[in-house]
Design a protein around this motif. Sequence first.
Motif, short mmCIF file in Angstrom:
data_model
loop_
_atom_site.label_atom_id
_atom_site.label_comp_id
_atom_site.label_asym_id
_atom_site.label_seq_id
_atom_site.Cartn_x
_atom_site.Cartn_y
_atom_site.Cartn_z
N TRP A 115 -20.10 -22.84 1.80
CA TRP A 115 -19.93 -23.82 2.88
C TRP A 115 -21.29 -24.36 3.33
CZ3 TRP A 115 -14.99 -25.11 4.67
CH2 TRP A 115 -14.98 -26.06 5.71
N VAL A 116 -22.27 -23.47 3.45
CA VAL A 116 -23.62 -23.90 3.83
C VAL A 116 -24.21 -24.82 2.76
CG1 VAL A 116 -25.98 -23.10 4.25
CG2 VAL A 116 -24.05 -21.86 5.25
N TRP A 117 -23.95 -24.51 1.50
CA TRP A 117 -24.48 -25.33 0.39
C TRP A 117 -23.96 -26.76 0.49
CZ3 TRP A 117 -22.94 -28.05 -4.00
CH2 TRP A 117 -23.91 -28.23 -5.00
N TYR A 118 -22.67 -26.91 0.72
CA TYR A 118 -22.11 -28.25 0.83
C TYR A 118 -22.56 -28.94 2.12
CZ TYR A 118 -19.14 -27.90 -3.30
OH TYR A 118 -18.70 -27.81 -4.59
N ALA A 119 -22.74 -28.17 3.20
CA ALA A 119 -23.25 -28.76 4.44
C ALA A 119 -24.64 -29.36 4.20
CB ALA A 119 -23.32 -27.70 5.53
N GLY A 120 -25.44 -28.71 3.37
CA GLY A 120 -26.78 -29.22 3.09
C GLY A 120 -26.80 -30.49 2.25
N TRP A 121 -25.67 -30.80 1.60
CA TRP A 121 -25.62 -31.99 0.75
C TRP A 121 -25.28 -33.27 1.52
CZ3 TRP A 121 -27.03 -33.77 -3.80
CH2 TRP A 121 -27.41 -32.87 -4.78
N THR A 122 -24.81 -33.15 2.74
CA THR A 122 -24.31 -34.33 3.44
C THR A 122 -25.34 -35.45 3.54
OG1 THR A 122 -24.92 -33.30 5.55
CG2 THR A 122 -22.64 -33.01 4.80
N ASP A 123 -26.60 -35.12 3.85
CA ASP A 123 -27.61 -36.16 4.03
C ASP A 123 -28.43 -36.41 2.77
OD1 ASP A 123 -28.99 -33.78 4.01
OD2 ASP A 123 -30.06 -34.11 5.89
N LYS A 124 -27.96 -35.89 1.64
CA LYS A 124 -28.66 -36.12 0.38
C LYS A 124 -27.83 -36.94 -0.60
CE LYS A 124 -30.97 -31.69 1.05
NZ LYS A 124 -30.35 -31.48 2.39
N LEU A 125 -26.56 -37.15 -0.26
CA LEU A 125 -25.66 -37.86 -1.18
C LEU A 125 -26.12 -39.28 -1.44
CD1 LEU A 125 -22.19 -36.69 0.15
CD2 LEU A 125 -23.23 -36.10 -2.04
N ALA A 126 -26.53 -39.99 -0.39
CA ALA A 126 -26.92 -41.39 -0.55
C ALA A 126 -28.11 -41.52 -1.50
CB ALA A 126 -27.25 -42.01 0.80
N THR A 127 -29.03 -40.55 -1.43
CA THR A 127 -30.21 -40.60 -2.29
C THR A 127 -29.87 -40.26 -3.73
OG1 THR A 127 -31.63 -39.96 -0.44
CG2 THR A 127 -32.53 -39.67 -2.66
N VAL A 128 -29.04 -39.23 -3.93
CA VAL A 128 -28.74 -38.75 -5.28
C VAL A 128 -27.70 -39.64 -5.97
CG1 VAL A 128 -27.83 -36.82 -6.62
CG2 VAL A 128 -29.36 -36.40 -4.68
N LEU A 129 -26.67 -40.04 -5.24
CA LEU A 129 -25.59 -40.81 -5.85
C LEU A 129 -25.73 -42.32 -5.66
CD1 LEU A 129 -22.51 -38.58 -4.88
CD2 LEU A 129 -23.96 -38.47 -6.92
N GLY A 130 -26.62 -42.74 -4.78
CA GLY A 130 -26.87 -44.16 -4.58
C GLY A 130 -28.08 -44.62 -5.37
N ALA A 131 -28.38 -45.93 -5.29
CA ALA A 131 -29.51 -46.46 -6.05
C ALA A 131 -29.90 -47.83 -5.53
CB ALA A 131 -29.16 -46.56 -7.54
N ALA A 132 -31.16 -48.17 -5.74
CA ALA A 132 -31.62 -49.55 -5.58
C ALA A 132 -31.67 -50.14 -6.99
CB ALA A 132 -33.00 -49.58 -4.93
N ASN A 133 -30.82 -51.12 -7.28
CA ASN A 133 -30.63 -51.59 -8.64
C ASN A 133 -31.60 -52.70 -9.00
OD1 ASN A 133 -28.24 -49.91 -8.75
ND2 ASN A 133 -27.20 -51.50 -7.57
N SER A 141 -30.27 -55.44 -4.59
CA SER A 141 -28.97 -54.89 -4.95
C SER A 141 -28.99 -53.38 -4.72
CB SER A 141 -28.63 -55.17 -6.42
OG SER A 141 -27.40 -54.57 -6.77
N PHE A 142 -28.09 -52.92 -3.87
CA PHE A 142 -28.03 -51.50 -3.52
C PHE A 142 -26.65 -50.96 -3.84
CE2 PHE A 142 -30.89 -53.60 -0.51
CZ PHE A 142 -32.05 -52.88 -0.70
N SER A 143 -26.61 -49.74 -4.38
CA SER A 143 -25.35 -49.03 -4.59
C SER A 143 -25.30 -47.85 -3.62
CB SER A 143 -25.22 -48.53 -6.03
OG SER A 143 -25.11 -49.64 -6.92
N VAL A 144 -24.22 -47.78 -2.86
CA VAL A 144 -24.10 -46.78 -1.80
C VAL A 144 -22.79 -46.01 -1.97
CG1 VAL A 144 -24.04 -46.40 0.69
CG2 VAL A 144 -25.36 -48.31 -0.24
N PRO A 145 -22.83 -44.66 -1.95
CA PRO A 145 -21.59 -43.89 -2.04
C PRO A 145 -20.83 -43.91 -0.72
CG PRO A 145 -23.45 -42.41 -1.79
CD PRO A 145 -24.02 -43.79 -1.90
#
Length: 288
Positions: A115-133, A141-145
Amino acid sequence: MSDRVTVSKTYKLFVGGAFPRSESGRTYPVSDSRGRFLANAAQASRKDLREAVVAARGAFGKWSGATAYNRGQVLYRVAELLEGRREQFAAEVAAGEGAPSRRAQSIVDAAIDRWVWYAGWTDKLATVLGAANPVAGPYFSFSVPEPTGVVGVLAPPDSSLLGLVSVLAPVLAVGATAVVVASEDRPLPAITLAEVLATSDVPGGVVNLLTGHTAELAPWLAAHADVNALDLAGAPVEQRAELERAAAGTVTRVLRVGRGEPDWTTGPDIGRLRALVETKTVWHPMGV
């Protein structure tokens, strides 16, 4: 002194942040791994499931609109409360899964850590799964999860706590809301988790937990037009193809189960986070 009369517990559902009885009034007995009676659990109906989906949809805007940092803090608070009820969870896991005390405690510890591991991912998703294209022309052009919406979760039947946390925590981490059908034979850890969520900072309706017969509830969950994704982790093997067909009728995203039964002890997986988001691409002219 006369012997005390045993007062058996009858647990309720968890819908919209409250604990209602099933509208049908049905319950069913829950036994431990040796067949000894533990408690009664509410047997949810189709109407209960519909009300749970309505509650999840109503909570989606607020939960998905919260900042990623805030969601992470809320989920971490849940982990703190899980830690505070560690002994109760261990006793319920030991009773339901027939695990030795030390093994049950290690399962609870792994669930809290996950549960703590997933809590730590909340503010990292945009960086890891998003992109500046990179694009040709005077544009950004930005891709945002973005969270997919309401997720129906069929909890693993054999891993009543660790498996449940493994499928529920990523739903909340991405900002989606959940309707969970708990393990039919081992629902007590899920019910206790609902009590934890009710006393945490998770808004009412973000998680809705139903107990009852999975084979009865799963088809209605799969075919519901307001469910955006369906996790088949706890679906009966013989029912999975039918559920996928039902989900296809409403263009519901399906998280399939791989070959063989999942090993929930192997660790968390970012793939679940990726599967529960949709990518929105935004174009914006430069200089505007």
